[in-house]
Write a protein that holds these residues in place. Structure first.
Motif, PDB file in Angstrom:
ATOM      1  N   GLY A   1      23.726  34.065  34.756  1.00 15.32           N
ATOM      2  CA  GLY A   1      23.294  34.394  33.406  1.00 15.32           C
ATOM      3  C   GLY A   1      22.417  33.316  32.824  1.00 15.32           C
ATOM      4  O   GLY A   1      22.414  32.171  33.294  1.00 15.32           O
ATOM      5  N   PRO A   2      21.646  33.633  31.783  1.00 13.58           N
ATOM      6  CA  PRO A   2      20.797  32.624  31.143  1.00 13.58           C
ATOM      7  C   PRO A   2      21.608  31.534  30.451  1.00 13.58           C
ATOM      8  O   PRO A   2      21.086  30.475  30.126  1.00 13.58           O
ATOM      9  N   ASP A   3      22.911  31.786  30.260  1.00 10.22           N
ATOM     10  CA  ASP A   3      23.778  30.800  29.624  1.00 10.22           C
ATOM     11  C   ASP A   3      24.375  29.813  30.630  1.00 10.22           C
ATOM     12  O   ASP A   3      25.163  28.958  30.265  1.00 10.22           O
ATOM     13  N   GLY A   4      23.992  29.952  31.923  1.00  4.52           N
ATOM     14  CA  GLY A   4      24.480  29.040  32.946  1.00  4.52           C
ATOM     15  C   GLY A   4      25.743  29.502  33.640  1.00  4.52           C
ATOM     16  O   GLY A   4      26.199  28.858  34.585  1.00  4.52           O
ATOM     17  N   TYR A   5      26.339  30.605  33.218  1.00  2.00           N
ATOM     18  CA  TYR A   5      27.541  31.138  33.839  1.00  2.00           C
ATOM     19  C   TYR A   5      27.189  32.263  34.800  1.00  2.00           C
ATOM     20  O   TYR A   5      26.130  32.891  34.675  1.00  2.00           O
ATOM     21  N   ASP A   6      28.068  32.502  35.758  1.00  2.00           N
ATOM     22  CA  ASP A   6      27.886  33.610  36.690  1.00  2.00           C
ATOM     23  C   ASP A   6      28.700  34.805  36.224  1.00  2.00           C
ATOM     24  O   ASP A   6      29.775  34.648  35.622  1.00  2.00           O
ATOM     25  N   TYR A   7      28.178  36.010  36.521  1.00  2.54           N
ATOM     26  CA  TYR A   7      28.833  37.246  36.111  1.00  2.54           C
ATOM     27  C   TYR A   7      28.888  38.222  37.279  1.00  2.54           C
ATOM     28  O   TYR A   7      27.947  38.309  38.067  1.00  2.54           O
ATOM     29  N   HIS A   8      30.000  38.953  37.366  1.00  2.00           N
ATOM     30  CA  HIS A   8      30.091  40.075  38.292  1.00  2.00           C
ATOM     31  C   HIS A   8      29.451  41.263  37.597  1.00  2.00           C
ATOM     32  O   HIS A   8      29.724  41.522  36.424  1.00  2.00           O
ATOM     33  N   VAL A   9      28.599  41.992  38.319  1.00  5.38           N
ATOM     34  CA  VAL A   9      27.904  43.154  37.758  1.00  5.38           C
ATOM     35  C   VAL A   9      28.126  44.331  38.701  1.00  5.38           C
ATOM     36  O   VAL A   9      27.825  44.252  39.888  1.00  5.38           O
ATOM     37  N   ARG A  10      28.667  45.403  38.162  1.00  7.24           N
ATOM     38  CA  ARG A  10      28.908  46.608  38.957  1.00  7.24           C
ATOM     39  C   ARG A  10      28.204  47.781  38.276  1.00  7.24           C
ATOM     40  O   ARG A  10      28.491  48.092  37.120  1.00  7.24           O
TER      41      ARG A  10
END
Length: 98
Positions: A24-33
């Motif tokens: 993410g642009p905030d530096g965190y990772d996200y799971h996307v389904r």
């Protein structure tokens, strides 16, 4: 004489695709389904635009990638319109992740 088709038979629902991990642009990772239109059965509110995602609308399910892994707490999941998720760096969410 042949058998008549069962009118009560439910249509076969596609299996959900495995989530991908996006930074993410905030530096965190996200799971996307991705959620295909055939599996979208409820109304959700998109945190990107604060509009409803109606049943039958393809969208994405997003949750933070963290110690919970793919099986994160259901309270951390958010349903986003696909374009809202793709353009989240251009504008901030209207709702905060709690």
């Amino acid at each position: 004489m042949g058998r008549r088709p069962n009118r009560r038979a439910q249509p076969v629902r596609p299996l959900p695709s495995p989530p991908r991990v996006e930074a993410g642009p905030d530096g965190y990772d996200y799971h996307v389904r991705p959620v295909p239109a055939a599996r979208a059965e409820k109304t959700y509110r998109c945190p990107g635009c604060d509009h409803e995602i109606k049943p039958g609308t393809a969208h994405v399910l997003v949750w933070p990638a963290g110690p919970g892994g793919v099986e994160a707490d259901i309270d951390d999941r958010r349903h986003w319109h696909t374009p809202c998720w793709a353009n989240r760096a251009n504008r901030g969410p209207t709702r905060k992740w709690s």
